[in-house]
Design a protein around this motif. Structure first.
Motif, PDB file in Angstrom:
ATOM      1  N   ASP A 102      60.340 -10.616 -48.599  1.00 30.92           N
ATOM      2  CA  ASP A 102      59.137 -10.874 -47.807  1.00 30.92           C
ATOM      3  C   ASP A 102      58.232  -9.647 -47.736  1.00 30.92           C
ATOM      4  O   ASP A 102      57.001  -9.781 -47.751  1.00 30.92           O
ATOM      5  N   ASP A 103      58.819  -8.459 -47.676  1.00 30.90           N
ATOM      6  CA  ASP A 103      58.006  -7.233 -47.673  1.00 30.90           C
ATOM      7  C   ASP A 103      57.243  -7.099 -48.980  1.00 30.90           C
ATOM      8  O   ASP A 103      56.080  -6.695 -48.995  1.00 30.90           O
TER       9      ASP A 103
ATOM     10  N   ARG B 203      54.420  -9.653 -48.865  1.00 33.94           N
ATOM     11  CA  ARG B 203      53.360  -9.175 -47.973  1.00 33.94           C
ATOM     12  C   ARG B 203      52.547  -8.072 -48.652  1.00 33.94           C
ATOM     13  O   ARG B 203      51.326  -8.008 -48.520  1.00 33.94           O
TER      14      ARG B 203
ATOM     15  N   GLY C 261      48.609  -8.093 -49.378  1.00 38.36           N
ATOM     16  CA  GLY C 261      47.785  -6.998 -48.892  1.00 38.36           C
ATOM     17  C   GLY C 261      47.017  -6.300 -50.001  1.00 38.36           C
ATOM     18  O   GLY C 261      45.855  -5.932 -49.826  1.00 38.36           O
TER      19      GLY C 261
ATOM     20  N   LEU D 224      52.790 -15.764 -44.848  1.00 36.58           N
ATOM     21  CA  LEU D 224      52.854 -14.301 -44.881  1.00 36.58           C
ATOM     22  C   LEU D 224      51.480 -13.643 -44.901  1.00 36.58           C
ATOM     23  O   LEU D 224      51.383 -12.418 -44.833  1.00 36.58           O
ATOM     24  N   MET D 225      50.439 -14.440 -45.023  1.00 34.57           N
ATOM     25  CA  MET D 225      49.092 -13.873 -45.102  1.00 34.57           C
ATOM     26  C   MET D 225      48.651 -13.429 -43.708  1.00 34.57           C
ATOM     27  O   MET D 225      48.788 -14.167 -42.732  1.00 34.57           O
ATOM     28  N   ASP D 226      48.133 -12.215 -43.641  1.00 33.61           N
ATOM     29  CA  ASP D 226      47.652 -11.695 -42.357  1.00 33.61           C
ATOM     30  C   ASP D 226      46.308 -12.315 -42.003  1.00 33.61           C
ATOM     31  O   ASP D 226      45.447 -12.507 -42.878  1.00 33.61           O
TER      32      ASP D 226
END
Length: 199
Positions: A60-61, A64, A68, A119-121
């Motif tokens: 997941d990191d 992300r 990003g 996972l999108m900010d």
């Protein structure tokens, strides 16, 4: 360990290694979305799974970080406009170029959104302000063609961005997919014939 350009030649900095991994996994992430496995990511990057975990911590990191990286990409239209002289182009050529450049970038953004939605900010205020500032080169490029526009250049730039979004969203049911050229013609001439305006 898999054989890869990531593993040969000069030692890469940690950030360069991370960037190369992110570039290598983009296609498989778009194809598989959140269902992508660490093994598939490692295969796409040409590295061992342990290398992925060392570089990113968790799957997941990594995902992300991929989201990003693409959210922080410079505006493709602004980059393109720096390489050309908009005043030497016809308004139609300029409009097609703007829509085409933006749509290519936005299409990738939509693909990542559909693949990684959870996972999108959410954009923060700074990101929203940056998105608005990115229209400034569009407006500057359209300004020399002001006599050919019925609206101000900044309003024209905002409308072109909406068209670029419509061109690029291939994952929705917004209706028929039109080309950049078709949207340029609609922008320049409207969707109705001139006779319809007198009905």
């Amino acid at each position: 360990m898999p054989n890869s350009s990531l593993n040969r030649g000069a030692r890469l900095s940690r950030e360069d290694r991370r960037d190369q991994i992110l570039d290598s996994v983009l296609d498989v992430v778009i194809e598989r979305g959140m269902a992508v496995t660490s093994k598939e990511l490692a295969e796409a990057a040409g590295v061992a799974e342990g290398t992925l975990f060392k570089a990113f911590g968790t799957k997941d990191d990594l995902l992300r970080a991929l989201a990003g990286k693409h959210a922080a990409m410079p505006d493709a239209v602004g980059e393109w406009l720096r390489t050309i002289d908009p005043e030497r182009m016809t308004l139609r050529e300029l409009v097609i170029g703007i829509i085409g450049q933006a749509a290519a970038q936005y299409q990738l953004s939509f693909q990542l959104f559909y693949a990684l939605g959870p996972l999108m900010d959410k954009p923060n205020d700074e990101a929203i302000e940056q998105f608005e500032r990115e229209l400034e080169p569009w407006t500057d490029a359209l300004a020399p063609h002001a006599n050919d526009l019925r609206i101000q250049a900044d309003a024209a730039a905002a409308i072109l961005r909406m068209y670029a979004v419509a061109v690029s969203d291939q994952g929705s049911a917004w209706g028929p997919k039109l080309s950049a050229e078709s949207y340029a013609d609609i922008f320049l001439n409207g969707a109705a014939t001139s006779g319809a305006q007198n009905d």
